[in-house]
Design a protein around this motif. Structure first.
Motif, PDB file in Angstrom:
ATOM      1  N   THR A 151       0.837  -1.196   0.000  1.00 40.23           N
ATOM      2  CA  THR A 151       0.000   0.000   0.000  1.00 40.23           C
ATOM      3  C   THR A 151       0.872   1.246   0.000  1.00 40.23           C
ATOM      4  N   GLY A 152       1.932   1.222   0.770  1.00 40.32           N
ATOM      5  CA  GLY A 152       2.863   2.352   0.784  1.00 40.32           C
ATOM      6  C   GLY A 152       3.518   2.576  -0.563  1.00 40.32           C
ATOM      7  N   LEU A 153       3.889   1.499  -1.232  1.00 43.36           N
ATOM      8  CA  LEU A 153       4.476   1.628  -2.567  1.00 43.36           C
ATOM      9  C   LEU A 153       3.464   2.167  -3.571  1.00 43.36           C
ATOM     10  N   PHE A 154       2.220   1.733  -3.443  1.00 43.71           N
ATOM     11  CA  PHE A 154       1.181   2.231  -4.343  1.00 43.71           C
ATOM     12  C   PHE A 154       0.974   3.731  -4.133  1.00 43.71           C
ATOM     13  N   VAL A 155       0.830   4.127  -2.882  1.00 39.52           N
ATOM     14  CA  VAL A 155       0.571   5.537  -2.588  1.00 39.52           C
ATOM     15  C   VAL A 155       1.793   6.390  -2.908  1.00 39.52           C
ATOM     16  N   GLY A 156       2.961   6.002  -2.394  1.00 37.11           N
ATOM     17  CA  GLY A 156       4.157   6.811  -2.603  1.00 37.11           C
ATOM     18  C   GLY A 156       4.709   6.733  -4.009  1.00 37.11           C
ATOM     19  N   GLY A 157       4.803   5.506  -4.524  1.00 38.24           N
ATOM     20  CA  GLY A 157       5.426   5.306  -5.818  1.00 38.24           C
ATOM     21  C   GLY A 157       4.554   5.647  -6.997  1.00 38.24           C
ATOM     22  N   LEU A 158       3.249   5.533  -6.844  1.00 42.77           N
ATOM     23  CA  LEU A 158       2.357   5.823  -7.972  1.00 42.77           C
ATOM     24  C   LEU A 158       1.556   7.106  -7.774  1.00 42.77           C
ATOM     25  N   LEU A 159       0.891   7.245  -6.647  1.00 42.84           N
ATOM     26  CA  LEU A 159       0.030   8.414  -6.465  1.00 42.84           C
ATOM     27  C   LEU A 159       0.824   9.695  -6.206  1.00 42.84           C
ATOM     28  N   VAL A 160       1.762   9.650  -5.261  1.00 44.54           N
ATOM     29  CA  VAL A 160       2.526  10.855  -4.946  1.00 44.54           C
ATOM     30  C   VAL A 160       3.482  11.202  -6.083  1.00 44.54           C
ATOM     31  N   ALA A 161       4.333  10.250  -6.466  1.00 48.39           N
ATOM     32  CA  ALA A 161       5.287  10.524  -7.550  1.00 48.39           C
ATOM     33  C   ALA A 161       4.547  10.819  -8.854  1.00 48.39           C
ATOM     34  N   GLY A 162       3.489  10.077  -9.135  1.00 49.85           N
ATOM     35  CA  GLY A 162       2.704  10.330 -10.336  1.00 49.85           C
ATOM     36  C   GLY A 162       2.012  11.673 -10.288  1.00 49.85           C
ATOM     37  N   GLY A 163       1.518  12.053  -9.115  1.00 53.80           N
ATOM     38  CA  GLY A 163       0.891  13.360  -8.968  1.00 53.80           C
ATOM     39  C   GLY A 163       1.861  14.498  -9.236  1.00 53.80           C
ATOM     40  N   LEU A 164       3.121  14.311  -8.865  1.00 54.68           N
ATOM     41  CA  LEU A 164       4.126  15.342  -9.113  1.00 54.68           C
ATOM     42  C   LEU A 164       4.392  15.547 -10.597  1.00 54.68           C
ATOM     43  N   THR A 165       4.115  14.547 -11.413  1.00 52.55           N
ATOM     44  CA  THR A 165       4.324  14.714 -12.859  1.00 52.55           C
ATOM     45  C   THR A 165       3.271  15.613 -13.482  1.00 52.55           C
ATOM     46  N   PHE A 166       2.213  15.922 -12.727  1.00 56.18           N
ATOM     47  CA  PHE A 166       1.164  16.801 -13.230  1.00 56.18           C
ATOM     48  C   PHE A 166       1.336  18.247 -12.765  1.00 56.18           C
ATOM     49  N   LEU A 167       2.495  18.582 -12.215  1.00 59.33           N
ATOM     50  CA  LEU A 167       2.762  19.979 -11.883  1.00 59.33           C
ATOM     51  C   LEU A 167       2.939  20.776 -13.174  1.00 59.33           C
ATOM     52  N   PRO A 168       2.547  22.034 -13.172  1.00 62.29           N
ATOM     53  CA  PRO A 168       2.668  22.850 -14.381  1.00 62.29           C
ATOM     54  C   PRO A 168       4.090  22.850 -14.944  1.00 62.29           C
ATOM     55  N   GLY A 169       4.169  22.690 -16.244  1.00 58.29           N
ATOM     56  CA  GLY A 169       5.446  22.665 -16.931  1.00 58.29           C
ATOM     57  C   GLY A 169       6.014  21.279 -17.161  1.00 58.29           C
ATOM     58  N   ARG A 170       5.581  20.296 -16.374  1.00 52.99           N
ATOM     59  CA  ARG A 170       6.088  18.937 -16.532  1.00 52.99           C
ATOM     60  C   ARG A 170       5.385  18.259 -17.706  1.00 52.99           C
ATOM     61  N   LEU A 171       5.931  17.128 -18.155  1.00 49.74           N
ATOM     62  CA  LEU A 171       5.435  16.449 -19.353  1.00 49.74           C
ATOM     63  C   LEU A 171       3.962  16.078 -19.246  1.00 49.74           C
ATOM     64  N   MET A 172       3.567  15.425 -18.170  1.00 53.20           N
ATOM     65  CA  MET A 172       2.170  14.985 -18.077  1.00 53.20           C
ATOM     66  C   MET A 172       1.209  16.170 -18.000  1.00 53.20           C
ATOM     67  N   TRP A 173       1.659  17.287 -17.423  1.00 54.07           N
ATOM     68  CA  TRP A 173       0.840  18.501 -17.442  1.00 54.07           C
ATOM     69  C   TRP A 173       0.590  18.932 -18.870  1.00 54.07           C
ATOM     70  N   ARG A 174       1.651  18.945 -19.691  1.00 56.89           N
ATOM     71  CA  ARG A 174       1.517  19.367 -21.080  1.00 56.89           C
ATOM     72  C   ARG A 174       0.664  18.389 -21.875  1.00 56.89           C
ATOM     73  N   VAL A 175       0.762  17.093 -21.557  1.00 60.43           N
ATOM     74  CA  VAL A 175      -0.018  16.094 -22.276  1.00 60.43           C
ATOM     75  C   VAL A 175      -1.516  16.297 -22.014  1.00 60.43           C
ATOM     76  N   VAL A 176      -1.882  16.560 -20.769  1.00 56.88           N
ATOM     77  CA  VAL A 176      -3.298  16.647 -20.404  1.00 56.88           C
ATOM     78  C   VAL A 176      -3.848  18.064 -20.495  1.00 56.88           C
ATOM     79  N   PHE A 177      -3.076  19.056 -20.073  1.00 57.05           N
ATOM     80  CA  PHE A 177      -3.605  20.421 -19.982  1.00 57.05           C
ATOM     81  C   PHE A 177      -3.014  21.392 -20.994  1.00 57.05           C
ATOM     82  N   GLY A 178      -1.824  21.069 -21.533  1.00 56.35           N
ATOM     83  CA  GLY A 178      -1.080  22.063 -22.313  1.00 56.35           C
ATOM     84  C   GLY A 178      -1.370  22.187 -23.733  1.00 56.35           C
TER      85      GLY A 178
END
Length: 178
Positions: A151-178
């Motif tokens: 559960t810790g790996l899921f939350v930390g490794g996927l949700l938290v780290a994955g959530g950070l990829t959606f910060l403005p300017g990052r690749l996933m931000w540009r893919v979805v919002f940019g």
């Protein structure tokens, strides 16, 4: 005074996960409030993902994204489903391979700080160490340890780290919002 029944009490195994999600939400709310529309840009509108932008990325990033998304989907199924049956074990092994692929591939992604690792790579390092520990716990029937680590790996490794990829300017931000 009697203790609340298990049906009414919030399961303690989810408290850590919810605390982590709450902290990420507070961090994101602070970020957007602090930097406002300047960080989000004038085009802050969700749209269909820009698959051409993903296709233009190096193979390492494509492998990383594909394995992370696969692990996210399988992880949701594993967390929601019955535990200990054949489906859980089979999907669990696939999840472990996808998480290890995601973690190892991240060491080859150095876009933010070219030529060096970034602090987020600590999560990948922990994933490489913790995955075998969680598998070992499951093989030894140490269910609580296995559940807590996975559960810790899921939350930390996927949700938290994955959530950070959606910060403005990052690749996933540009893919979805940019």
């Amino acid at each position: 005074m009697s203790r609340p029944s298990a049906a009414r009490a919030f399961p303690s195994r989810y408290r850590g996960s919810l605390t982590g999600l709450l902290l990420v939400g507070i961090l994101l709310a602070w970020y957007f409030r602090t930097y406002g529309r300047g960080a989000m840009g004038a085009s802050f509108m969700p749209h269909a993902p820009d698959m051409a932008l993903l296709a233009a990325q190096p193979l390492t990033i494509q492998i990383h994204i594909a394995s992370a998304l696969t692990a996210l989907l399988i992880g949701i199924v594993l967390l929601a489903g019955l535990k200990g049956n054949t489906l859980h074990r089979t999907l669990g092994w696939i999840w472990v391979v996808m998480m290890m692929t995601t973690a190892v591939s991240s060491f080859f992604i150095r876009v933010i700080h070219p030529g060096s690792l970034w602090w987020i790579h600590l999560i990948s390092g922990w994933t490489v160490i913790a995955l075998p520990m969680a598998v070992y716990a499951a093989r030894r029937h140490r269910v609580a340890s296995h559940r807590r680590t996975m559960t810790g790996l899921f939350v930390g490794g996927l949700l938290v780290a994955g959530g950070l990829t959606f910060l403005p300017g990052r690749l996933m931000w540009r893919v979805v919002f940019g």
